[in-house]
Write a protein that holds these residues in place. Structure first.
Motif, PDB file in Angstrom:
ATOM      1  N   ALA A 222       0.827  -1.217   0.000  1.00  0.00           N
ATOM      2  CA  ALA A 222       0.000   0.000   0.000  1.00  0.00           C
ATOM      3  C   ALA A 222       0.862   1.269   0.000  1.00  0.00           C
ATOM      4  O   ALA A 222       0.452   2.307  -0.501  1.00  0.00           O
ATOM      5  N   ASP A 223       2.069   1.162   0.561  1.00  0.00           N
ATOM      6  CA  ASP A 223       2.949   2.343   0.632  1.00  0.00           C
ATOM      7  C   ASP A 223       3.944   2.427  -0.524  1.00  0.00           C
ATOM      8  O   ASP A 223       4.772   3.339  -0.593  1.00  0.00           O
ATOM      9  N   MET A 224       3.884   1.438  -1.410  1.00  0.00           N
ATOM     10  CA  MET A 224       4.826   1.433  -2.532  1.00  0.00           C
ATOM     11  C   MET A 224       4.597   2.674  -3.405  1.00  0.00           C
ATOM     12  O   MET A 224       3.471   3.112  -3.592  1.00  0.00           O
ATOM     13  N   GLN A 225       5.684   3.236  -3.929  1.00  0.00           N
ATOM     14  CA  GLN A 225       5.583   4.427  -4.768  1.00  0.00           C
ATOM     15  C   GLN A 225       6.231   4.177  -6.135  1.00  0.00           C
ATOM     16  O   GLN A 225       7.128   3.342  -6.261  1.00  0.00           O
ATOM     17  N   ALA A 226       5.787   4.910  -7.120  1.00  0.00           N
ATOM     18  CA  ALA A 226       6.449   4.925  -8.434  1.00  0.00           C
ATOM     19  C   ALA A 226       6.465   6.383  -8.887  1.00  0.00           C
ATOM     20  O   ALA A 226       5.710   6.781  -9.765  1.00  0.00           O
ATOM     21  N   PRO A 227       7.334   7.171  -8.258  1.00  0.00           N
ATOM     22  CA  PRO A 227       7.295   8.624  -8.467  1.00  0.00           C
ATOM     23  C   PRO A 227       7.778   9.029  -9.859  1.00  0.00           C
ATOM     24  O   PRO A 227       8.573   8.325 -10.482  1.00  0.00           O
ATOM     25  N   ILE A 228       7.262  10.155 -10.311  1.00  0.00           N
ATOM     26  CA  ILE A 228       7.723  10.753 -11.568  1.00  0.00           C
ATOM     27  C   ILE A 228       8.135  12.196 -11.272  1.00  0.00           C
ATOM     28  O   ILE A 228       7.371  12.948 -10.665  1.00  0.00           O
ATOM     29  N   ASP A 229       9.350  12.541 -11.657  1.00  0.00           N
ATOM     30  CA  ASP A 229       9.905  13.884 -11.425  1.00  0.00           C
ATOM     31  C   ASP A 229       9.979  14.261  -9.940  1.00  0.00           C
ATOM     32  O   ASP A 229       9.849  15.431  -9.577  1.00  0.00           O
ATOM     33  N   LYS A 230      10.181  13.278  -9.077  1.00  0.00           N
ATOM     34  CA  LYS A 230      10.368  13.583  -7.653  1.00  0.00           C
ATOM     35  C   LYS A 230      11.767  14.177  -7.471  1.00  0.00           C
ATOM     36  O   LYS A 230      12.761  13.576  -7.888  1.00  0.00           O
ATOM     37  N   PRO A 231      11.873  15.348  -6.877  1.00  0.00           N
ATOM     38  CA  PRO A 231      13.192  15.980  -6.762  1.00  0.00           C
ATOM     39  C   PRO A 231      14.079  15.335  -5.692  1.00  0.00           C
ATOM     40  O   PRO A 231      13.575  14.831  -4.686  1.00  0.00           O
ATOM     41  N   GLY A 232      15.372  15.364  -5.943  1.00  0.00           N
ATOM     42  CA  GLY A 232      16.361  15.003  -4.920  1.00  0.00           C
ATOM     43  C   GLY A 232      16.499  13.531  -4.586  1.00  0.00           C
ATOM     44  O   GLY A 232      17.078  13.174  -3.565  1.00  0.00           O
ATOM     45  N   THR A 233      15.980  12.634  -5.433  1.00  0.00           N
ATOM     46  CA  THR A 233      16.108  11.207  -5.105  1.00  0.00           C
ATOM     47  C   THR A 233      17.529  10.718  -5.378  1.00  0.00           C
ATOM     48  O   THR A 233      18.288  11.349  -6.101  1.00  0.00           O
ATOM     49  N   GLU A 234      17.843   9.568  -4.791  1.00  0.00           N
ATOM     50  CA  GLU A 234      19.169   8.979  -5.017  1.00  0.00           C
ATOM     51  C   GLU A 234      19.290   8.475  -6.459  1.00  0.00           C
ATOM     52  O   GLU A 234      20.301   8.661  -7.113  1.00  0.00           O
TER      53      GLU A 234
ATOM     54  N   TRP B  48       9.317  -2.335  -9.226  1.00  0.00           N
ATOM     55  CA  TRP B  48       8.881  -1.380  -8.187  1.00  0.00           C
ATOM     56  C   TRP B  48       8.912  -2.041  -6.808  1.00  0.00           C
ATOM     57  O   TRP B  48       9.314  -1.418  -5.824  1.00  0.00           O
ATOM     58  N   LYS B  49       8.472  -3.296  -6.757  1.00  0.00           N
ATOM     59  CA  LYS B  49       8.426  -4.003  -5.464  1.00  0.00           C
ATOM     60  C   LYS B  49       9.823  -4.168  -4.876  1.00  0.00           C
ATOM     61  O   LYS B  49      10.043  -3.968  -3.683  1.00  0.00           O
ATOM     62  N   ILE B  50      10.765  -4.552  -5.744  1.00  0.00           N
ATOM     63  CA  ILE B  50      12.148  -4.739  -5.276  1.00  0.00           C
ATOM     64  C   ILE B  50      12.699  -3.413  -4.750  1.00  0.00           C
ATOM     65  O   ILE B  50      13.284  -3.355  -3.668  1.00  0.00           O
ATOM     66  N   LEU B  51      12.478  -2.337  -5.497  1.00  0.00           N
ATOM     67  CA  LEU B  51      12.960  -1.014  -5.075  1.00  0.00           C
ATOM     68  C   LEU B  51      12.314  -0.606  -3.755  1.00  0.00           C
ATOM     69  O   LEU B  51      12.963  -0.038  -2.872  1.00  0.00           O
TER      70      LEU B  51
END
Lengths: 135, 243
Positions: free
Chosen positions: B155-167, B188-191
């Motif tokens: 439920a908390d899994m994310q697949a962000p687009i254009d999220k700033p400052g990620t690794e 996505w699950k592995i990440l």
């Protein structure tokens, strides 16, 4: 992978594969790593229109895979996946061709029913995560 | 006194190999061939279109430009570089092939590769399937929501687009969002499970680059730059090319 980072990275990937499928289920191709043969999907070959030649090229790879007698071949990129998947059917080996992410999630017990497109019947029903969500 | 040197008559027809040597580091070692055949013996393209890597290089050395540049073999070599790896002189035959492709007028190159390159240039996705940015953003959001609901452990899994400052910034082959969106989910699950802080970008999200295979330097550069700039805009630290 090996072209950019060399054979040490190929060893790292083998560690992941062995951990996921179990040592006894891991079979390396011969030759392997930097001496391995290209499958023939890359370089634009898949889109070049020379299908007959592409399959003839791929027969080297198919022979190599069939010689291992493995049930599945792991392909790391889409070009390879598409080409080897076609080789498996074309030359009658009918081995499965899977992405590594599929096997990682299967081994972790988090692979749902709709994420199994490339698993064969032997693994299709194994350890299904949320089977009720099947579409 | 020995006999006079034998001179081969006629002018060399052309200078394709020499031109390629000018643009390669160490000239690609293209004059260093020992004719041993290690390249051809392990090349899956040997025999296709009556050609092999050694023959191709020897013909280039002999100035048989017309013959090699009109051979379809340049589209059957995948430029995998195994021949460079096994060559005692590290001769860069794949670069010779790449430049042979580039010497063909663009519109006469294989139309499948040409079409995939042109599709990638059609919008800011860079997708060989010409998928618009909005379609990619929609599919990712839609699939994510579906899985967050049907598999509550994620439920908390994310697949962000254009999220700033990620690794990590990750790109995506078009085949998944367009033809088999469920196949995006295992990654996505592995990440998610390893706690990776990552994002896609909207511009330049597509991982494949057929302009490279087309030997269209300018278009290849355009696509790569588009993706690199998008990654820079979100403050990318590490770019992960999934292709």
């Amino acid at each position: 992978m090996r072209k950019t980072f060399g054979d040490p990275i190929a060893e790292d990937i083998r560690f992941v594969v062995r951990s996921v499928v179990g040592e006894e289920n891991f079979i390396d191709m011969t030759p392997n790593k930097s001496n391995n043969f290209c499958c023939g999907g890359g370089g634009g070959f898949l889109q070049s229109g020379f299908k007959e030649e592409r399959l003839a090229y791929g027969q080297t790879k198919d022979n190599q895979i069939q010689t291992t007698k493995a049930d599945y071949c792991i392909a790391a990129c889409h070009n390879c996946h598409a080409q080897i998947h076609e080789l498996s059917h074309h030359f009658g080996g009918n081995y499965g061709v899977v992405h590594l992410w599929t096997l990682i999630c299967l081994s972790l017990g988090i692979l749902g029913p709709n994420e199994r497109e490339y698993l064969n019947d032997d693994l299709k029903q194994v350890n299904v995560f949320h089977p009720e969500s099947e579409m | 006194m020995g006999d006079a040197a034998i001179k081969i008559g006629g002018k060399r027809k052309s200078v394709f190999k020499d031109k390629v040597m000018e643009i390669l580091p160490d000239g690609g070692n293209l004059n260093a061939c020992l004719t041993c055949g290690a390249c051809a013996s392990g090349c899956p393209a040997t025999g296709l279109a009556g050609m092999d890597p050694r023959k191709f290089l020897r013909m280039a050395a002999l100035g048989m430009d017309e013959e090699i540049l009109s051979s379809d073999w340049i589209w059957m070599c995948t430029m995998c570089q195994r021949c460079v790896y096994v060559c005692p002189m590290e001769i860069n035959i794949p670069q010779l092939v790449y430049n042979a492709r580039a010497s063909i007028p663009r519109e006469e190159r294989p139309k499948g590769i040409l079409g995939s390159c042109d599709a990638a240039l059609a919008n800011e996705s860079g997708s060989a399937m010409a998928t618009p940015v909005d379609d990619f953003v929609f599919v990712v959001g839609d699939v994510l929501e579906e899985y967050q609901e049907s598999q509550p452990e994620f439920a908390d899994m994310q697949a962000p687009i254009d999220k700033p400052g990620t690794e990590f910034v990750i790109n995506q082959n078009s085949r998944e969002p367009v033809t088999e969106p469920d196949e995006m989910v295992p990654l996505w699950k592995i990440l998610h499970l390893v706690g990776a802080d990552w994002t896609y970008t909207s511009k330049g999200w597509a991982a494949e680059n057929y302009c490279l295979f087309l030997s269209d330097d300018e278009a290849w550069k355009h696509l790569t730059k588009q993706t690199a700039q998008a990654a820079e805009e979100v403050g990318c630290k590490t770019f992960m090319n999934t292709e």
